[in-house]
Design a protein around this motif. Structure first.
Motif, PDB file in Angstrom:
ATOM      1  N   MET A 190      49.258  49.489  48.096  1.00  0.00           N
ATOM      2  CA  MET A 190      49.894  48.316  47.648  1.00  0.00           C
ATOM      3  C   MET A 190      51.039  47.513  48.150  1.00  0.00           C
ATOM      4  N   ASP A 191      51.467  48.120  49.366  1.00  0.00           N
ATOM      5  CA  ASP A 191      52.653  47.019  50.407  1.00  0.00           C
ATOM      6  C   ASP A 191      51.909  46.116  51.214  1.00  0.00           C
ATOM      7  N   ILE A 192      50.692  46.219  51.614  1.00  0.00           N
ATOM      8  CA  ILE A 192      50.009  45.083  51.651  1.00  0.00           C
ATOM      9  C   ILE A 192      49.507  43.585  50.287  1.00  0.00           C
ATOM     10  N   LYS A 193      49.577  43.732  49.515  1.00  0.00           N
ATOM     11  CA  LYS A 193      49.251  43.426  48.444  1.00  0.00           C
ATOM     12  C   LYS A 193      47.858  43.181  48.290  1.00  0.00           C
ATOM     13  N   ALA A 194      46.888  44.513  48.859  1.00  0.00           N
ATOM     14  CA  ALA A 194      45.521  44.793  48.996  1.00  0.00           C
ATOM     15  C   ALA A 194      44.873  45.283  47.130  1.00  0.00           C
ATOM     16  N   VAL A 195      45.786  45.761  46.801  1.00  0.00           N
ATOM     17  CA  VAL A 195      45.707  45.535  45.490  1.00  0.00           C
ATOM     18  C   VAL A 195      46.780  45.500  44.211  1.00  0.00           C
ATOM     19  N   LEU A 196      46.303  44.574  43.341  1.00  0.00           N
ATOM     20  CA  LEU A 196      46.514  44.193  42.141  1.00  0.00           C
ATOM     21  C   LEU A 196      46.444  44.504  40.920  1.00  0.00           C
ATOM     22  N   LEU A 197      47.442  44.870  40.112  1.00  0.00           N
ATOM     23  CA  LEU A 197      47.846  45.376  39.133  1.00  0.00           C
ATOM     24  C   LEU A 197      48.456  44.109  37.530  1.00  0.00           C
ATOM     25  N   ARG A 198      47.127  44.033  36.656  1.00  0.00           N
ATOM     26  CA  ARG A 198      47.746  43.335  35.754  1.00  0.00           C
ATOM     27  C   ARG A 198      46.918  44.235  34.482  1.00  0.00           C
ATOM     28  N   PRO A 199      47.752  44.885  33.723  1.00  0.00           N
ATOM     29  CA  PRO A 199      46.956  45.392  32.858  1.00  0.00           C
ATOM     30  C   PRO A 199      47.107  44.460  31.315  1.00  0.00           C
ATOM     31  N   THR A 200      47.924  44.015  31.186  1.00  0.00           N
ATOM     32  CA  THR A 200      47.866  42.971  30.242  1.00  0.00           C
ATOM     33  C   THR A 200      46.960  41.664  30.048  1.00  0.00           C
ATOM     34  N   ILE A 230      43.008  46.387  37.235  1.00  0.00           N
ATOM     35  CA  ILE A 230      43.227  47.057  38.931  1.00  0.00           C
ATOM     36  C   ILE A 230      42.045  45.574  39.974  1.00  0.00           C
ATOM     37  N   TYR A 231      42.374  45.182  40.981  1.00  0.00           N
ATOM     38  CA  TYR A 231      42.279  44.306  41.385  1.00  0.00           C
ATOM     39  C   TYR A 231      42.062  44.582  43.071  1.00  0.00           C
ATOM     40  N   CYS A 232      40.772  45.138  43.384  1.00  0.00           N
ATOM     41  CA  CYS A 232      41.505  46.056  45.066  1.00  0.00           C
ATOM     42  C   CYS A 232      40.452  44.561  46.766  1.00  0.00           C
ATOM     43  N   ASP A 233      41.917  43.687  47.389  1.00  0.00           N
ATOM     44  CA  ASP A 233      41.349  42.935  47.575  1.00  0.00           C
ATOM     45  C   ASP A 233      40.563  43.745  49.057  1.00  0.00           C
ATOM     46  N   ASN A 234      40.202  44.528  49.859  1.00  0.00           N
ATOM     47  CA  ASN A 234      39.434  45.064  50.451  1.00  0.00           C
ATOM     48  C   ASN A 234      39.858  44.092  51.896  1.00  0.00           C
ATOM     49  N   ARG A 235      39.184  42.739  51.836  1.00  0.00           N
ATOM     50  CA  ARG A 235      39.600  41.742  53.122  1.00  0.00           C
ATOM     51  C   ARG A 235      40.962  41.978  53.821  1.00  0.00           C
ATOM     52  N   ILE A 283      42.784  44.909  54.412  1.00  0.00           N
ATOM     53  CA  ILE A 283      43.114  45.569  55.113  1.00  0.00           C
ATOM     54  C   ILE A 283      42.222  44.979  56.373  1.00  0.00           C
ATOM     55  N   LEU A 284      41.483  44.542  56.691  1.00  0.00           N
ATOM     56  CA  LEU A 284      40.924  44.449  57.931  1.00  0.00           C
ATOM     57  C   LEU A 284      42.198  43.599  58.658  1.00  0.00           C
ATOM     58  N   SER A 285      43.190  43.404  58.828  1.00  0.00           N
ATOM     59  CA  SER A 285      44.413  42.893  59.549  1.00  0.00           C
ATOM     60  C   SER A 285      45.920  43.591  59.671  1.00  0.00           C
ATOM     61  N   TYR A 286      44.405  45.072  59.087  1.00  0.00           N
ATOM     62  CA  TYR A 286      46.336  46.290  59.670  1.00  0.00           C
ATOM     63  C   TYR A 286      45.777  47.494  60.057  1.00  0.00           C
ATOM     64  N   PRO A 287      44.777  47.421  61.324  1.00  0.00           N
ATOM     65  CA  PRO A 287      44.000  48.708  61.757  1.00  0.00           C
ATOM     66  C   PRO A 287      44.508  49.817  61.390  1.00  0.00           C
TER      67      PRO A 287
END
Length: 66
Positions: free
Chosen positions: A1-11, A24-29, A31-35
């Protein structure tokens, strides 16, 4: 959540390429910038895979293109 890789838009759910809708959307790309985080995720996935599939010998991934 801190790196904004997981976005929540329930409405206003996201529409995936499959046409499925999800709040829920997970932008897995990202995390590549956070070893350090990437290592934690990899270790967690490896542990879960070993638990669920103890007979597995190899784990393979797919190429990520943009």
């Amino acid at each position: 959540m801190d790196i904004k890789a997981v976005l929540l838009r329930p409405t206003e759910p996201f529409t995936w390429a499959s046409g499925w809708h999800s709040p829920i959307y997970c932008d897995n790309r990202k995390i590549l910038s956070y070893p350090e985080l990437r290592s934690k995720v990899a270790a967690s996935l490896a542990a879960k895979a070993a638990e669920l599939y103890p007979e597995a010998e190899v784990v393979a991934g797919v190429v990520l293109s943009q």
